[in-house]
Design a protein around this motif. Structure first.
Motif, PDB file in Angstrom:
ATOM      1  N   ILE A   1       7.715  -1.371   9.889  1.00  0.00           N
ATOM      2  CA  ILE A   1       8.321  -1.861   8.651  1.00  0.00           C
ATOM      3  C   ILE A   1       9.439  -0.888   8.290  1.00  0.00           C
ATOM      4  CG2 ILE A   1       7.930  -2.398   6.232  1.00  0.00           C
ATOM      5  CD1 ILE A   1       4.922  -2.695   6.974  1.00  0.00           C
ATOM      6  N   ARG A   2      10.662  -1.414   8.161  1.00  0.00           N
ATOM      7  CA  ARG A   2      11.775  -0.546   7.773  1.00  0.00           C
ATOM      8  C   ARG A   2      12.257  -0.918   6.393  1.00  0.00           C
ATOM      9  NH1 ARG A   2      17.349  -0.635   8.073  1.00  0.00           N
ATOM     10  NH2 ARG A   2      17.469  -2.436   9.461  1.00  0.00           N
ATOM     11  N   VAL A   3      12.286   0.085   5.513  1.00  0.00           N
ATOM     12  CA  VAL A   3      12.827  -0.059   4.164  1.00  0.00           C
ATOM     13  C   VAL A   3      13.845   1.058   3.988  1.00  0.00           C
ATOM     14  CG1 VAL A   3      10.897  -1.248   3.062  1.00  0.00           C
ATOM     15  CG2 VAL A   3      10.809   1.204   3.297  1.00  0.00           C
ATOM     16  N   GLY A   4      15.095   0.701   3.794  1.00  0.00           N
ATOM     17  CA  GLY A   4      16.137   1.717   3.690  1.00  0.00           C
ATOM     18  C   GLY A   4      16.227   2.502   4.989  1.00  0.00           C
ATOM     19  N   GLU A   5      16.131   3.842   4.886  1.00  0.00           N
ATOM     20  CA  GLU A   5      16.199   4.700   6.069  1.00  0.00           C
ATOM     21  C   GLU A   5      14.812   5.155   6.518  1.00  0.00           C
ATOM     22  OE1 GLU A   5      18.827   7.835   4.894  1.00  0.00           O
ATOM     23  OE2 GLU A   5      20.621   6.659   5.340  1.00  0.00           O
ATOM     24  N   THR A   6      13.771   4.502   6.018  1.00  0.00           N
ATOM     25  CA  THR A   6      12.396   4.886   6.342  1.00  0.00           C
ATOM     26  C   THR A   6      11.741   3.803   7.186  1.00  0.00           C
ATOM     27  OG1 THR A   6      12.205   6.169   4.304  1.00  0.00           O
ATOM     28  CG2 THR A   6      10.151   5.506   5.359  1.00  0.00           C
ATOM     29  N   VAL A   7      11.059   4.245   8.256  1.00  0.00           N
ATOM     30  CA  VAL A   7      10.322   3.315   9.125  1.00  0.00           C
ATOM     31  C   VAL A   7       8.845   3.698   9.036  1.00  0.00           C
ATOM     32  CG1 VAL A   7       9.957   2.490  11.475  1.00  0.00           C
ATOM     33  CG2 VAL A   7      12.268   2.996  10.684  1.00  0.00           C
ATOM     34  N   LEU A   8       7.998   2.710   8.688  1.00  0.00           N
ATOM     35  CA  LEU A   8       6.562   2.906   8.571  1.00  0.00           C
ATOM     36  C   LEU A   8       5.864   2.070   9.632  1.00  0.00           C
ATOM     37  CD1 LEU A   8       6.551   2.421   4.722  1.00  0.00           C
ATOM     38  CD2 LEU A   8       6.229   4.605   5.850  1.00  0.00           C
ATOM     39  N   ARG A   9       4.937   2.676  10.377  1.00  0.00           N
ATOM     40  CA  ARG A   9       4.199   1.971  11.421  1.00  0.00           C
ATOM     41  C   ARG A   9       2.847   1.519  10.888  1.00  0.00           C
ATOM     42  NH1 ARG A   9       3.901   5.824  14.683  1.00  0.00           N
ATOM     43  NH2 ARG A   9       1.696   6.331  14.533  1.00  0.00           N
ATOM     44  N   TRP A  10       2.510   0.235  11.122  1.00  0.00           N
ATOM     45  CA  TRP A  10       1.258  -0.351  10.645  1.00  0.00           C
ATOM     46  C   TRP A  10       0.131  -0.024  11.629  1.00  0.00           C
ATOM     47  CZ3 TRP A  10      -0.972  -2.122   6.519  1.00  0.00           C
ATOM     48  CH2 TRP A  10      -2.142  -2.903   6.622  1.00  0.00           C
ATOM     49  N   GLU A  11      -0.936   0.590  11.120  1.00  0.00           N
ATOM     50  CA  GLU A  11      -2.099   0.931  11.930  1.00  0.00           C
ATOM     51  C   GLU A  11      -3.351   0.455  11.211  1.00  0.00           C
ATOM     52  OE1 GLU A  11      -2.072   2.192  14.880  1.00  0.00           O
ATOM     53  OE2 GLU A  11      -0.093   3.111  15.095  1.00  0.00           O
ATOM     54  N   GLU A  12      -4.375   0.108  12.003  1.00  0.00           N
ATOM     55  CA  GLU A  12      -5.666  -0.291  11.439  1.00  0.00           C
ATOM     56  C   GLU A  12      -6.765   0.508  12.087  1.00  0.00           C
ATOM     57  OE1 GLU A  12      -6.458  -4.489  11.255  1.00  0.00           O
ATOM     58  OE2 GLU A  12      -4.369  -4.943  10.856  1.00  0.00           O
TER      59      GLU A  12
END
Length: 197
Positions: free
Chosen positions: A186-197
């Motif tokens: 998930i990219r919001v602005g200059e930040t990328v977040l990876r989805w983990e479960e």
């Protein structure tokens, strides 16, 4: 023409108009009633319930074992009848696995957050510049309330909250809700977040 004649003419005209309207309404009501009668099918009498049939007793040939039973006993095979698949409710391990999953977002790349930071989103989370956001990001390209992550049934979704620069999942800009899968980015602005479960 005198004034009395005009009044009489108006009265006659109004009477004819009233009769015409009454005739039209009556004809319409008749047409409606006849169409309702045509559209309603006559009720068919329900057939009596069929009596349950007793299962036929198995027929055996005296002095000979059934071929399938002898083959199964000889080779040690199970019956070839397929067992019906269990529903998800009947498989407790599936339900427990979904309930035991601990979803979280991991920072992959960011100009304002340390890489590797993990955010627990078990109860849902909002992403934005607001201090009340569960994941606050100080980034000039992020809106105050930029996006949110939430659960719907057994699945997790991310939704853009009308941000100016948009929310991206795996490089594609989303509109509305997008279901999340393992290791989606998930990219919001200059930040990328990876989805983990």
């Amino acid at each position: 023409m005198t004034e009395t004649g005009l009044i009489i003419g108006q009265a006659v005209f109004l009477l004819l108009l009233y009769l015409f309207i009454a005739f039209v309404v009556r004809a319409s009501m008749r047409a409606l009633r006849s169409s309702e009668l045509e559209m309603t099918p006559p009720k068919q009498p329900e057939p009596p319930p069929a009596a349950p049939m007793a299962p036929a007793p198995p027929t055996e040939v005296v002095g000979a074992a059934p071929a399938a039973a002898s083959t199964g006993a000889r080779w040690g095979r199970r019956s070839s009848r397929a067992e019906p698949p269990l529903s998800e409710a009947a498989r407790p391990e599936v339900v427990h696995a979904a309930a035991a999953a601990e979803p979280h977002l991991v920072v992959s790349r960011s100009s304002s957050l340390p890489v590797g930071t993990t955010y627990d989103v078990a109860g849902g989370a909002t992403i934005g510049r607001s201090r009340s956001s569960r994941i606050p990001i100080t980034d000039q390209f992020i809106s105050t309330s930029h996006a949110r992550v939430f659960r719907k049934g057994h699945f997790w979704f991310v939704e853009d909250l009308g941000s100016l620069n948009g929310t991206y999942v795996n490089g594609r800009r989303i509109s509305g809700e997008q279901q999340l899968h393992l290791r989606d980015e998930i990219r919001v602005g200059e930040t990328v977040l990876r989805w983990e479960e």
